[in-house]
Design an enzyme around this catalytic site. Sequence first.
Site, short mmCIF file in Angstrom:
data_model
loop_
_atom_site.label_atom_id
_atom_site.label_comp_id
_atom_site.label_asym_id
_atom_site.label_seq_id
_atom_site.Cartn_x
_atom_site.Cartn_y
_atom_site.Cartn_z
N HIS A 72 0.94 -1.20 0.13
CA HIS A 72 -0.03 0.00 0.22
C HIS A 72 0.85 1.11 -0.04
O HIS A 72 1.79 1.39 0.82
CB HIS A 72 -0.96 -0.04 1.12
CG HIS A 72 -2.02 -0.74 0.98
ND1 HIS A 72 -3.13 -1.06 2.09
CD2 HIS A 72 -2.29 -1.98 0.32
CE1 HIS A 72 -4.02 -1.76 1.63
NE2 HIS A 72 -3.60 -2.55 0.82
N TYR A 198 -9.05 5.30 7.95
CA TYR A 198 -9.20 5.50 9.24
C TYR A 198 -10.22 6.44 9.37
O TYR A 198 -9.82 7.87 8.68
CB TYR A 198 -7.81 5.88 9.85
CG TYR A 198 -6.55 4.87 10.03
CD1 TYR A 198 -5.98 4.32 8.88
CD2 TYR A 198 -6.49 4.28 11.33
CE1 TYR A 198 -4.75 3.58 9.11
CE2 TYR A 198 -5.38 3.44 11.63
CZ TYR A 198 -4.64 2.93 10.45
OH TYR A 198 -3.60 2.12 10.41
N PRO A 289 -3.40 -0.06 19.12
CA PRO A 289 -3.39 -0.53 17.66
C PRO A 289 -3.47 0.31 16.59
O PRO A 289 -3.07 0.27 15.58
CB PRO A 289 -4.40 -1.53 17.52
CG PRO A 289 -5.51 -1.46 18.64
CD PRO A 289 -4.67 -0.68 19.70
N LYS A 293 1.37 -0.37 15.36
CA LYS A 293 3.03 -0.28 15.39
C LYS A 293 3.46 -1.56 16.15
O LYS A 293 4.84 -1.91 16.35
CB LYS A 293 3.48 1.03 16.30
CG LYS A 293 3.40 2.11 15.94
CD LYS A 293 4.63 2.05 14.66
CE LYS A 293 4.43 2.93 13.60
NZ LYS A 293 4.93 2.28 12.31
N TYR A 378 4.42 6.27 10.20
CA TYR A 378 3.48 5.12 9.89
C TYR A 378 4.52 3.91 9.15
O TYR A 378 4.26 2.72 9.40
CB TYR A 378 2.24 5.49 8.99
CG TYR A 378 1.27 4.47 9.04
CD1 TYR A 378 1.47 3.37 8.10
CD2 TYR A 378 -0.13 4.61 9.72
CE1 TYR A 378 0.59 2.41 8.22
CE2 TYR A 378 -1.11 3.78 9.62
CZ TYR A 378 -0.74 2.77 8.88
OH TYR A 378 -1.89 1.74 9.02
P1 RFL Z 1 2.84 -12.00 21.29
O1 RFL Z 1 2.37 -12.26 20.00
O2 RFL Z 1 1.77 -11.80 22.50
O3 RFL Z 1 3.35 -13.55 22.06
C1 RFL Z 1 3.74 -13.79 23.18
C2 RFL Z 1 3.93 -15.35 23.20
O4 RFL Z 1 4.28 -15.71 24.47
C3 RFL Z 1 3.43 -16.67 25.16
N1 RFL Z 1 3.34 -16.76 26.35
C4 RFL Z 1 3.89 -17.97 26.94
N2 RFL Z 1 4.75 -18.84 26.75
C5 RFL Z 1 5.22 -19.55 27.75
N3 RFL Z 1 5.08 -19.55 29.06
C6 RFL Z 1 4.26 -18.49 29.41
N4 RFL Z 1 3.76 -18.34 30.74
C7 RFL Z 1 3.75 -17.55 28.42
N5 RFL Z 1 2.81 -16.43 28.56
C8 RFL Z 1 2.67 -15.95 27.37
C9 RFL Z 1 1.88 -16.34 24.31
O5 RFL Z 1 1.25 -17.64 24.07
C10 RFL Z 1 2.44 -15.99 23.06
O6 RFL Z 1 2.35 -16.90 22.04
O7 RFL Z 1 4.09 -11.12 21.62
P2 RFL Z 1 5.02 -10.55 20.70
O8 RFL Z 1 5.68 -11.80 20.01
O9 RFL Z 1 5.92 -9.45 21.28
O10 RFL Z 1 4.42 -10.02 19.30
C11 RFL Z 1 3.61 -8.53 19.59
C12 RFL Z 1 2.35 -8.72 18.47
O11 RFL Z 1 1.71 -9.88 18.75
C13 RFL Z 1 1.60 -7.47 19.00
O12 RFL Z 1 2.32 -6.42 19.18
C14 RFL Z 1 0.73 -7.23 17.59
O13 RFL Z 1 -0.30 -8.04 17.36
C15 RFL Z 1 0.02 -5.79 17.81
N6 RFL Z 1 -1.00 -5.41 16.84
C16 RFL Z 1 -0.78 -4.94 15.77
N7 RFL Z 1 0.70 -4.60 15.51
C17 RFL Z 1 1.03 -4.25 14.47
O14 RFL Z 1 2.31 -3.98 14.07
N8 RFL Z 1 0.04 -3.83 13.39
C18 RFL Z 1 -1.20 -4.10 13.50
O15 RFL Z 1 -1.95 -3.82 12.51
C19 RFL Z 1 -1.54 -4.68 14.54
N9 RFL Z 1 -2.86 -4.92 14.83
C20 RFL Z 1 -2.36 -5.79 16.94
C21 RFL Z 1 -3.43 -5.22 16.24
C22 RFL Z 1 -2.80 -6.40 18.36
C23 RFL Z 1 -3.97 -6.58 18.41
N10 RFL Z 1 -4.39 -7.46 19.62
C24 RFL Z 1 -5.30 -8.45 19.82
C25 RFL Z 1 -3.65 -7.10 20.74
C26 RFL Z 1 -4.31 -5.77 16.23
C27 RFL Z 1 -5.12 -6.41 17.16
C28 RFL Z 1 -6.39 -6.72 17.37
C1 PHB Z 2 -5.15 -4.59 11.26
O1 PHB Z 2 -5.29 -4.98 9.74
O2 PHB Z 2 -5.37 -5.42 11.87
C2 PHB Z 2 -4.80 -3.44 11.53
C3 PHB Z 2 -4.50 -2.47 10.38
C4 PHB Z 2 -3.94 -1.04 10.99
C5 PHB Z 2 -3.94 -0.59 12.21
C6 PHB Z 2 -4.47 -1.62 13.39
C7 PHB Z 2 -4.90 -2.75 12.85
O3 PHB Z 2 -3.66 0.62 12.58
#
Ligand code: RFL
Ligand code: PHB
Length: 383
Positions: A72, A198, A289, A293, A378
């Site tokens: 994009h 957005y 989110p 980032k 971004y």
């Molecule tokens: P994670 O992915 O939470 O992974 C942590 C892992 O540790 C495990 N764990 C354990 N393992 C062993 N013993 C224990 N006691 C444990 N406790 C936990 C867990 O099961 C898991 O597998 O952290 P990590 O690797 O630092 O990654 C971070 C990302 O997952 C997170 O920052 C992103 O998903 C955030 N996020 C977004 N980030 C972006 O860059 N772009 C996005 O568009 C974006 N959209 C989002 C998001 C996060 C969201 N949610 C649900 C939090 C959208 C959503 C909806």
């Molecule tokens: C997503 O596609 O999950 C998403 C994209 C952009 C954002 C947050 C979440 O800022």
Amino acid sequence: MRTQVVIIGAGPAGLLLSHLLGLDGIDSVLLERQTAEYVQARIRAGILEAGTVELLRQVGLGDRLDVQGMEHRGIYLQSPGERHHIDFTDLIGRSVTVYGQTEVTKDLMVAREKAGRLAYYEASDVAVHDVSEKPHVTFVDGDGTARRIDADVVVGCDGFHGPSRASIPDPKVWERTYPFAWLGVLADVAPSTDELIYAWHPDGFAMHSMRSPRVSRFYLQVAPDEDIERWSDDRIWTALSERLGVDGWTLETGTITEKSVLPMRSFVTTPMRHGHLYLAGDAAHIVPPTGAKGLNLAVADVALLARALKASFRGDDQLVDAYSETALRRVWRCTHFSWWMTSMLHRHGDDFDAQLQLSQLRRTVTSTAAKTELADNYAGLPL
Ligand code: RFL
Ligand code: PHB
């Protein structure tokens, strides 16, 4: 058992760190609480910064990304009746790529299996010991056997709810909760837009994202304690159509396959290292989110840490000693950017606040300086 690095958590941070260390010939063992299938299916992030894409390509993880990732040039920012395109490529010469966290995780797991690296899934009671002198980790494996692994280094990649952070004594913590949450929706319908939208709206923020040419992702601002049962599919489509609507544009609807309420917070803990224990990704920091980032910050942490550990295993501790401070500079930049996007786009406060938000939005879509600042943050600062 003994290894060089024990990594707790097989999210994107843990999986990528073990991949990067493996490329440098450094042994690691991964401990994950969930099953591999559960980790792989977790629906989360969708947007990769330019630097994240470049890194994944450089380390042999670009094959599917290059075919399925959707590049994009920018995003749309919207206020009622007005949709404006911010073209990152024109402004700063960088872009972002839509490629789900599920896909990044799948690529990392496939690479892991090929390399035959050791991982314990369904590990319980994971505990970190003696990180100052003789680091080791104890846990119970999926078959119920109690185990101990000694290591030179332990890395906590165990996300916001993981246990590693508690092993850093006297942390300093900064935290902000927001008076709203997101209702996230995944739907089997082709995106009604070429790039993410957005939208500020008097009823609350809405966003149109996507996962593939046939799957769309949407978010609606809701109350933090929102009862998801109150959101029928019809109500979701009506709210999305209203909040995302502009003249001459129609939102296509389809089958909703997943919906959940996601709380929002900003959180930073320091330092990100104590003795031979390091934290990376969501274990050390959370951003709301808006601005996409979280995953990218996790990638930036482990790229930095892998380089630092490689140098340290060769006898040069300069980079590991600087790890926490260096990582935190980017963490705070992204914390500010995510807070800023969140504050500008979500309905909160009174009518005065709304006027300030709309003024800021107008400025952001009309001033080249303001657009460039958004684009630069971004699309991501260089790794
Ligand atoms: P994670 O992915 O939470 O992974 C942590 C892992 O540790 C495990 N764990 C354990 N393992 C062993 N013993 C224990 N006691 C444990 N406790 C936990 C867990 O099961 C898991 O597998 O952290 P990590 O690797 O630092 O990654 C971070 C990302 O997952 C997170 O920052 C992103 O998903 C955030 N996020 C977004 N980030 C972006 O860059 N772009 C996005 O568009 C974006 N959209 C989002 C998001 C996060 C969201 N949610 C649900 C939090 C959208 C959503 C909806
Ligand atoms: C997503 O596609 O999950 C998403 C994209 C952009 C954002 C947050 C979440 O800022």
